[in-house]
Design an enzyme around this catalytic site. Structure first.
Site, PDB file in Angstrom:
ATOM      1  CD  GLU A 132     -59.065-106.775  33.833  1.00  0.00           C
ATOM      2  OE1 GLU A 132     -59.783-107.728  33.480  1.00  0.00           O
ATOM      3  OE2 GLU A 132     -57.943-106.530  33.331  1.00  0.00           O
TER       4      GLU A 132
ATOM      5  CG  ASN B 283     -55.422-109.131  29.956  1.00  0.00           C
ATOM      6  OD1 ASN B 283     -55.117-110.260  30.349  1.00  0.00           O
ATOM      7  ND2 ASN B 283     -56.111-108.931  28.848  1.00  0.00           N
TER       8      ASN B 283
ATOM      9  CG  ASN C  71     -54.983-112.376  34.355  1.00  0.00           C
ATOM     10  OD1 ASN C  71     -55.966-113.061  34.624  1.00  0.00           O
ATOM     11  ND2 ASN C  71     -54.863-111.742  33.204  1.00  0.00           N
ATOM     12  CD  GLU C  72     -56.224-114.592  30.443  1.00  0.00           C
ATOM     13  OE1 GLU C  72     -55.876-113.742  29.604  1.00  0.00           O
ATOM     14  OE2 GLU C  72     -57.381-115.071  30.476  1.00  0.00           O
TER      15      GLU C  72
ATOM     16  CE1 TYR D  92     -64.517-113.936  29.654  1.00  0.00           C
ATOM     17  CE2 TYR D  92     -62.244-114.511  29.133  1.00  0.00           C
ATOM     18  CZ  TYR D  92     -63.172-113.867  29.948  1.00  0.00           C
ATOM     19  OH  TYR D  92     -62.744-113.167  31.054  1.00  0.00           O
TER      20      TYR D  92
ATOM     21  CD  GLU E  11     -60.208-113.644  33.208  1.00  0.00           C
ATOM     22  OE1 GLU E  11     -60.503-113.477  32.009  1.00  0.00           O
ATOM     23  OE2 GLU E  11     -59.197-113.167  33.742  1.00  0.00           O
TER      24      GLU E  11
ATOM     25  CD  GLN F  76     -63.848-108.094  33.967  1.00  0.00           C
ATOM     26  OE1 GLN F  76     -63.989-107.025  34.522  1.00  0.00           O
ATOM     27  NE2 GLN F  76     -62.736-108.392  33.279  1.00  0.00           N
TER      28      GLN F  76
END
Ligand code: AHR
Length: 502
Positions: free
Chosen positions: A30, A75, A175-176, A247, A295, A352
């Site tokens: 990212e 993000n 994304n999200e 996560y 992710e 990542q």
């Protein structure tokens, strides 16, 4: 607790989960912190190639055999204008990146990243901005990247020096989008509508692409499950995958509970698969939606340090978790869990890859180095290709704060038909005792152990640092095949890779 715990496993070529999609070993870069600038790209570095990419980092990425890399966010993508990152570098704008309160110089953009990915042998999983933008910018980006030529956007790419189309196959629809932190957060209905209309336009430009719809940002979101059902209700026939993000963390310093968190990942995967199948039934559809766990990782070590970072600098040291030995064990259990679900999870991205919650770290103007989590990721990516088997396992269990019946042995196996190798991946969760593994390998006649790799350490908090490598695997494990039975000691708290061939 006895000195040694006995575990049994039955392995057969006939007991299988399914063919592993190589993209399950994907990762993520990212525009965040030092992932791009000072990570993969540092023109002044002694190892930099003509395009400014660090070749020491490229070598490590190649060693990991990363098949797919998600880009450019995260993000970040929800406020990104992809047009800022193409064309002559000197005329590209410097922009405020609102997601990470940084300044984005746009020295690296779509073409540079595609070039880098090609050099490391990876495909790109390109995310489009459905936060501040929508279907128009998304379809233009598909045209810019994938159309051979003879149209405005494809000819612009050619004029920028990229005659060949990039032919990007996998695309993320934002994304999200459920997250309050996201620029352009949406309700499930709002997102479902913009996602399906963007998907239609993108597939009209290039019908060969595959699309990932945004699932929940984690299973802890209050809208989880309803979000997936609503989004898929809108998008079912236009998309191919739904995303999962999660996560993991050891905030309470409770190791037995931390080591059990892969059970939560497993439950999350099964739940999302059920929601997909619920919508399939409701729609009387013949199509199956697959999962993109795009992710996943351990992330918590850097949380406090990140609060002290001054805003608006270029490439601030954000999300620089330094991983310890216990994190490597957890990452091992998470990789095994992905493999156990290989029939449904077709894409997964370790988030990542470089500097930002990453297996690879770099020092500005200095060396690149491997974190503890590098090793289970490398072992599964290199040796875990082929068919995921479904071993029958019998293991003693324990209870922890949030989980019951946690097996001491977390394990699975992969059969690679191309070179007829069998690889067992195993984590011993016991903090006190080695596991004595007895494996019935029935139809793997004449197989012998060619290597038993072990990652172990007396200190669960041991870390690697630049020029200080405390946590590295050795290949001194004692696995052997005796009279057709596989026997091995798996040391307490260890990651094991047992490789067998004829
Ligand atoms: O990977 C770090 C961040 O975590 C990503 O930008 C975002 O998608 C997630 O919240």
């Amino acid at each position: 607790m006895t000195n040694q715990l006995k575990v049994k496993m039955i392995l057969s070529k006939e007991f299988k989960v399914g063919k592993i999609d190589d993209r399950i070993y994907g990762s993520f870069i990212e525009h965040l912190g030092r992932a791009v600038y000072e990570g993969i790209y540092e023109p002044a570095h002694s190892s930099a190639n003509e395009q400014g990419f660090r070749q020491d980092v490229m070598d490590m990425v190649r060693e990991l055999k990363v098949p797919l890399i998600r880009y450019p966010g995260g993000n970040f993508v929800s406020g990104y204008n992809w047009e800022d990152g193409v064309g002559p570098v000197e005329s590209r704008p410097r922009r405020l990146d609102l997601a990470w309160k940084s300044t984005e110089p746009n020295h690296v953009g779509t073409n540079e990243f595609m070039n880098w990915a090609t050099q490391v042998g990876a495909e790109v999983n390109m995310a489009v901005n459905l936060g501040t933008r929508g279907g128009d910018a998304a379809r233009n980006l598909v045209e810019y990247c994938n159309h051979p030529g003879g149209s405005y956007w494809s000819d612009l790419r050619i004029s920028h020096g990229w005659k060949e189309a990039h032919r990007i196959k996998t695309w993320c629809l934002g994304n999200e989008m459920d997250g309050p932190w996201q620029i352009g957060q949406k309700t499930a209905d709002e997102y479902g509508r913009i996602a399906v209309e963007s998907a239609k336009a993108m597939k009209l430009v290039d019908p060969s692409i595959e699309l990932v719809a945004c699932g929940s940002s984690s299973s802890a979101m209050t809208t989880f499950a309803e979000w997936e059902a609503t989004v898929l209700d809108h998008t079912y026939e236009q998309v191919d995958y739904i995303s999962l993000h999660n996560y993991y963390a050891n905030r309470d310093n409770d190791l037995s509970n931390y080591l059990a968190q892969s059970l939560d990942m497993n439950h999350f995967i099964k739940s999302v698969a059920s929601i997909c199948d619920y919508v399939k039934a409701k729609k009387r559809s013949k199509k199956t939606i697959y999962l993109s766990f795009d992710e996943w990782n351990v992330w918590f070590h850097s949380n406090e340090a990140d609060k002290k970072i001054e805003p608006w600098s270029v490439a601030p040291p954000l999300l620089e978790d330094i991983y310890n030995f216990e994190d490597a064990l957890v990452v091992g259990t998470l990789l095994i869990t992905l493999l156990k679900n290989a029939d449904r999870v077709k894409i997964a991205c370790l988030a990542q890859l470089v500097n930002v919650i990453a297996p690879i770290m770099t020092d500005k103007e200095g060396d690149a180095w491997r974190q503890t989590i590098y090793y289970p990721y490398m072992h599964t990516s290199v040796y875990g290709r082929g068919t995921a088997l479904n071993p029958i396992i019998s293991s003693p269990v324990y209870d922890s704060k949030d989980f019951t019946d946690v097996p001491y042995l977390e394990s699975t196996a992969v059969y690679d038909e191309t070179n007829e190798t069998l690889t067992i991946f195993a984590v011993n969760r016991s903090q006190e005792a080695p596991l004595l593994l007895e494996g019935d390998i029935r139809d793997f006649t004449n197989y012998r152990v060619i290597e038993h790799i072990v990652l172990e350490n007396d200190d669960v908090k041991a870390t690697n640092q630049i020029n200080r490598t405390n946590v590295v695997p050795h290949n001194g494990g004692d696995a052997e095949v005796r009279d057709g039975t596989l026997l091995a000691h798996l040391p307490k708290l260890s990651w094991n890779v047992i490789r067998l061939a004829k």
